[in-house]
Design an enzyme around this catalytic site. Structure first.
Site, mmCIF file in Angstrom:
data_model
loop_
_atom_site.group_PDB
_atom_site.id
_atom_site.type_symbol
_atom_site.label_atom_id
_atom_site.label_comp_id
_atom_site.label_asym_id
_atom_site.label_seq_id
_atom_site.Cartn_x
_atom_site.Cartn_y
_atom_site.Cartn_z
ATOM 1 N N TRP A 181 0.756 -0.961 -0.079
ATOM 2 C CA TRP A 181 0.267 -0.037 -0.003
ATOM 3 C C TRP A 181 0.766 1.128 0.334
ATOM 4 C CZ3 TRP A 181 -2.714 1.119 5.354
ATOM 5 C CH2 TRP A 181 -2.148 0.902 6.418
ATOM 6 N N ASN A 182 0.226 2.014 -0.054
ATOM 7 C CA ASN A 182 1.118 3.678 -0.740
ATOM 8 C C ASN A 182 0.220 4.171 0.262
ATOM 9 O OD1 ASN A 182 2.402 2.462 -2.553
ATOM 10 N ND2 ASN A 182 0.663 2.149 -3.459
ATOM 11 N N HIS A 213 -14.656 30.071 -15.327
ATOM 12 C CA HIS A 213 -14.211 29.579 -13.073
ATOM 13 C C HIS A 213 -15.509 30.880 -12.616
ATOM 14 C CE1 HIS A 213 -11.111 27.177 -14.173
ATOM 15 N NE2 HIS A 213 -11.341 26.200 -13.033
ATOM 16 N N ASP A 236 -14.617 20.919 -10.575
ATOM 17 C CA ASP A 236 -14.625 21.692 -10.202
ATOM 18 C C ASP A 236 -15.497 21.752 -9.112
ATOM 19 O OD1 ASP A 236 -12.157 22.276 -10.873
ATOM 20 O OD2 ASP A 236 -12.847 23.198 -12.324
ATOM 21 N N HIS A 281 -14.982 26.359 -5.126
ATOM 22 C CA HIS A 281 -13.190 26.259 -5.029
ATOM 23 C C HIS A 281 -12.928 28.056 -6.061
ATOM 24 C CE1 HIS A 281 -9.732 25.271 -7.708
ATOM 25 N NE2 HIS A 281 -10.501 25.982 -9.608
ATOM 26 N N HIS A 314 -10.323 15.997 -12.809
ATOM 27 C CA HIS A 314 -11.022 16.371 -11.612
ATOM 28 C C HIS A 314 -12.314 17.465 -11.665
ATOM 29 C CE1 HIS A 314 -8.809 19.822 -12.945
ATOM 30 N NE2 HIS A 314 -9.117 20.405 -12.502
ATOM 31 N N HIS A 362 -7.416 19.638 -7.524
ATOM 32 C CA HIS A 362 -7.382 20.318 -8.871
ATOM 33 C C HIS A 362 -6.449 19.348 -9.693
ATOM 34 C CE1 HIS A 362 -10.686 22.149 -8.525
ATOM 35 N NE2 HIS A 362 -10.265 22.549 -6.546
#
Length: 257
Positions: free
Chosen positions: A65-66, A207, A79, A83, A77, A73
């Site tokens: 695992w990590n 945006h 928004d 944001h 992804h 973002h």
């Protein structure tokens, strides 16, 4: 159509039996994933990284695992309205109604324009012409803006292209936000705005207008060329980060075979 045709079981059977295709619109997330580069003095996001915890060794003999390091973002992804300053009183990503994460989608293909003009801007008239040919934008659905930019996604230099990539004009972004019934817009580029949008009025109009209107953005999509112009159903699954402005996202499209 019978009631059973609308059941979850019928949907599962259609996927399992091949009547519905599941098209993955998500770019793989790795240390090679291109990220938006902001000029000084603005703070930038961390690139994606894996930090190994154990891998079948003395740190953990039976498991691998990590930890992950990434920004909200980065890569494909979602928004959320909060944001942007215009949506600061809106939803964070954990507050988005799950029913809005499953919605119809249409594809507007401007890849021919972009092939000859990397900084091409979609105008309101382009969308209106599309509607004349293909019908109205979907109420409560996504407008997916195909530019062919996903062909560059494995090469960060070509993808970021010295800050030149396609997007929407200021007026088109405002019109989509205020005068159409869409849920949001999805793009193949590093952000929903054009590369030159920092110089627009207002800056970054996708945006500013869309998130300010309570709508959403999806970025760094791929495989839009595998979708029909209309008829797909989009499943966008961001992490429900409490207070988060967005999240890396697995985006799938359900398409009639």
């Amino acid at each position: 159509m019978t009631e059973s045709a609308f059941s979850a079981g019928a949907l599962a059977a259609a996927v399992a039996g091949g009547a519905l295709d599941v098209v993955d619109l998500t770019a793989p997330l790795s240390e090679r994933t291109p990220i938006l580069q902001l000029p000084e003095p603005f703070a930038g996001t961390a690139p994606f990284a894996l930090r190994e915890i154990s891998r079948y060794d003395e740190r953990g003999p039976a498991w691998y695992w990590n930890d992950i390091v990434t920004g909200e973002h980065v890569g494909t992804h979602f928004d959320a309205p909060v944001h942007w300053a215009t949506g600061r009183d809106g939803e964070d990503v954990s507050q988005v109604d799950p029913r809005r994460l499953v919605a119809p989608a249409v594809v507007l293909d401007a890849s021919g324009h972009v092939a000859s003009d990397a900084g091409f801007l979609l105008e309101t008239d382009h969308v209106r012409e599309w509607e004349k040919a293909h019908g109205p934008l979907p109420a409560g659905g996504w407008l997916l803006y195909r530019t062919g930019w996903d062909a560059r996604s494995d090469d960060a230099g070509a993808f970021l292209n010295g800050g030149v990539w396609p997007g929407l004009s200021t007026e088109c972004a405002r019109w989509l936000a205020e005068e159409t019934p869409i849920l949001g817009i999805g793009v193949e580029t590093v952000g929903t705005d054009a590369g030159a949008a920092h110089g627009f009025d207002p800056p970054f109009p996708c945006h500013s207008h869309l998130l300010g209107a309570g709508k959403y953005g999806l970025t760094q999509l791929r495989n839009l060329g595998r979708l029909p112009v209309r008829g797909a159903v989009l499943v966008a699954a961001p992490l429900p980060i409490a207070g988060g402005s967005g999240s890396p996202c697995r985006v799938l499209a359900l398409v009639d075979r």
